[in-house]
Structures are given as structure tokens and as C-alpha cells.
Design a protein around this motif. Sequence first.
Motif, short mmCIF file in Angstrom:
data_model
loop_
_atom_site.label_atom_id
_atom_site.label_comp_id
_atom_site.label_asym_id
_atom_site.label_seq_id
_atom_site.Cartn_x
_atom_site.Cartn_y
_atom_site.Cartn_z
N VAL A 16 4.17 -18.65 -38.28
CA VAL A 16 4.88 -19.62 -39.11
C VAL A 16 5.44 -20.66 -38.14
O VAL A 16 6.09 -20.33 -37.15
N GLU A 17 5.09 -21.92 -38.38
CA GLU A 17 5.49 -23.02 -37.52
C GLU A 17 6.40 -23.94 -38.32
O GLU A 17 6.17 -24.16 -39.52
N TYR A 18 7.43 -24.49 -37.66
CA TYR A 18 8.41 -25.27 -38.40
C TYR A 18 9.04 -26.30 -37.48
O TYR A 18 9.03 -26.17 -36.26
N GLN A 19 9.58 -27.34 -38.10
CA GLN A 19 10.08 -28.49 -37.36
C GLN A 19 11.33 -29.01 -38.06
O GLN A 19 11.37 -29.11 -39.28
N ALA A 20 12.34 -29.35 -37.29
CA ALA A 20 13.61 -29.85 -37.82
C ALA A 20 13.80 -31.33 -37.49
O ALA A 20 13.46 -31.78 -36.40
N TYR A 21 14.36 -32.04 -38.44
CA TYR A 21 14.80 -33.41 -38.23
C TYR A 21 16.32 -33.35 -38.10
O TYR A 21 17.01 -32.93 -39.03
N VAL A 22 16.84 -33.72 -36.93
CA VAL A 22 18.25 -33.48 -36.59
C VAL A 22 18.97 -34.80 -36.37
O VAL A 22 18.42 -35.75 -35.78
N GLN A 23 20.21 -34.84 -36.83
CA GLN A 23 21.11 -35.98 -36.63
C GLN A 23 21.07 -36.46 -35.19
O GLN A 23 21.20 -35.67 -34.26
N ASP A 24 20.92 -37.77 -34.99
CA ASP A 24 20.92 -38.44 -33.68
C ASP A 24 19.74 -38.06 -32.78
O ASP A 24 19.64 -38.54 -31.66
N ILE A 25 18.86 -37.19 -33.24
CA ILE A 25 17.72 -36.75 -32.43
C ILE A 25 16.40 -37.15 -33.09
O ILE A 25 15.48 -37.60 -32.43
N GLY A 26 16.32 -36.96 -34.41
CA GLY A 26 15.07 -37.18 -35.13
C GLY A 26 14.25 -35.90 -35.13
O GLY A 26 14.80 -34.80 -35.01
N TRP A 27 12.94 -36.05 -35.26
CA TRP A 27 12.07 -34.87 -35.29
C TRP A 27 12.05 -34.18 -33.94
O TRP A 27 11.74 -34.80 -32.92
N GLN A 28 12.35 -32.91 -33.93
CA GLN A 28 12.19 -32.09 -32.74
C GLN A 28 10.74 -31.60 -32.67
O GLN A 28 10.02 -31.65 -33.66
N PRO A 29 10.31 -31.08 -31.52
CA PRO A 29 8.97 -30.49 -31.45
C PRO A 29 8.84 -29.30 -32.41
O PRO A 29 9.83 -28.65 -32.74
N TRP A 30 7.61 -29.03 -32.83
CA TRP A 30 7.35 -27.84 -33.65
C TRP A 30 7.71 -26.59 -32.85
O TRP A 30 7.47 -26.53 -31.64
N VAL A 31 8.27 -25.59 -33.52
CA VAL A 31 8.50 -24.27 -32.94
C VAL A 31 7.85 -23.24 -33.86
O VAL A 31 7.41 -23.58 -34.96
N LYS A 32 7.81 -21.98 -33.41
CA LYS A 32 7.14 -20.98 -34.25
C LYS A 32 7.72 -19.58 -34.04
O LYS A 32 8.34 -19.29 -33.01
N ASP A 33 7.49 -18.73 -35.05
CA ASP A 33 7.70 -17.28 -34.95
C ASP A 33 9.06 -16.89 -34.37
O ASP A 33 9.14 -16.29 -33.31
N SER A 34 10.10 -17.26 -35.05
CA SER A 34 11.51 -16.91 -34.76
C SER A 34 12.16 -17.77 -33.68
O SER A 34 13.32 -17.54 -33.33
N GLU A 35 11.45 -18.75 -33.13
CA GLU A 35 12.10 -19.69 -32.22
C GLU A 35 13.12 -20.52 -33.00
O GLU A 35 13.04 -20.62 -34.23
N VAL A 36 14.07 -21.13 -32.30
CA VAL A 36 15.13 -21.89 -32.96
C VAL A 36 14.71 -23.34 -33.18
O VAL A 36 14.32 -24.04 -32.24
N ALA A 37 14.78 -23.78 -34.43
CA ALA A 37 14.64 -25.20 -34.78
C ALA A 37 16.03 -25.72 -35.10
O ALA A 37 16.83 -25.02 -35.73
N GLY A 38 16.32 -26.92 -34.66
CA GLY A 38 17.66 -27.46 -34.84
C GLY A 38 18.46 -27.27 -33.57
O GLY A 38 17.89 -27.14 -32.48
N THR A 39 19.78 -27.25 -33.69
CA THR A 39 20.65 -27.12 -32.53
C THR A 39 21.79 -26.15 -32.84
O THR A 39 22.14 -25.94 -33.99
N THR A 40 22.35 -25.57 -31.79
CA THR A 40 23.56 -24.76 -31.93
C THR A 40 24.57 -25.27 -30.90
O THR A 40 24.19 -25.63 -29.79
N GLY A 41 25.81 -25.36 -31.31
CA GLY A 41 26.86 -25.79 -30.41
C GLY A 41 26.95 -27.29 -30.17
O GLY A 41 27.76 -27.75 -29.37
N LEU A 42 26.14 -28.07 -30.87
CA LEU A 42 26.16 -29.53 -30.68
C LEU A 42 26.78 -30.25 -31.88
O LEU A 42 26.91 -31.47 -31.88
#
Length: 140
Positions: free
Chosen positions: A99-125
Motif C-alpha cells: 500500500v503506497e500513499y502520499q501526503a500533501y502537508v502545510q508549507d511543504i506540498g506533496w511529500q514523496p510516496w511512502v509505503k507499508d507502514s512508513e510515515v506520511a506527513g510530519t510529527t512534531g512540526l
Amino acid sequence: TSPFTVKYQAHVQHFSWQNEVYNWMIAGTMEQSLRLEGIRINLKNAPTGLIVKYRAHVQHIGWQNWVYNGSMAGTEGKSLRLEALQIMLVGTDAYKYSVEYQAYVQDIGWQPWVKDSEVAGTTGLYKRMESMRIRIALKY
């Protein structure tokens, strides 16, 4: 590509639940400064016993517990931003697919695709996810 479909639905600030979207389609908004607050993810026409498992990192809460097959991750009606997401497949034939997924994040835009339980988005920012998209890929 995959012989089955991933379907997902986003809860967006000011809009409540959007219509369900499928494979690669964008859930959420872009360039509108609106936060994702919740997400539901499910599989359509998947092998019996194949399950999608996911969890959200939420403002003021952190990582929530894992949920499955269409349950809500995130919050509804609490005005809290979804900041990150992890998604994975478990159960029957899970080893055959990513399963591959991609996040569009405030002030960043589209992040690279991640997959299989990797983190999309940000933590602590302290940044909101504004939209995302998901796809299923056959592993070779």
C-alpha cells in the motif's frame, strides 16, 4: 497495478466527510489551508482475509491506536489536525501487495510516496495534512 481497489474518505475542516475516492485520487483539499481531521480507508474486491490497517498522528493526541477496514482514524468535530498517517496491509496474501500513499502537508506540498507502514506527513512540526492519496501495488 492491483486486481483490487483501495477506497478512502477524508473528513475536512469546514466540510465534514467528503465523498469516497479511489486509487490515486486526491482526498482532502489543496491550497485552501484546510486541515484533514479524519480518514477512513477500506479495500474493494480484495482477497478474503486481506485487511487494511492504519493509524493517525493527531494534534495534541499523538499516535492513535491502529484501526481497520473503514473505521475512522483521526477525530471528528474536535477541530484537531491530522499530522501524519501510517497504512499497511495484513492478513491473506498481504505479502503480495504494497500500500503506497502520499501526503500533501502545510508549507511543504506533496511529500514523496511512502509505503507499508512508513510515515506520511510530519510529527512534531505542528503542520496539518491537507490532502492525501493512496494506491495498491503488486509486489514483483
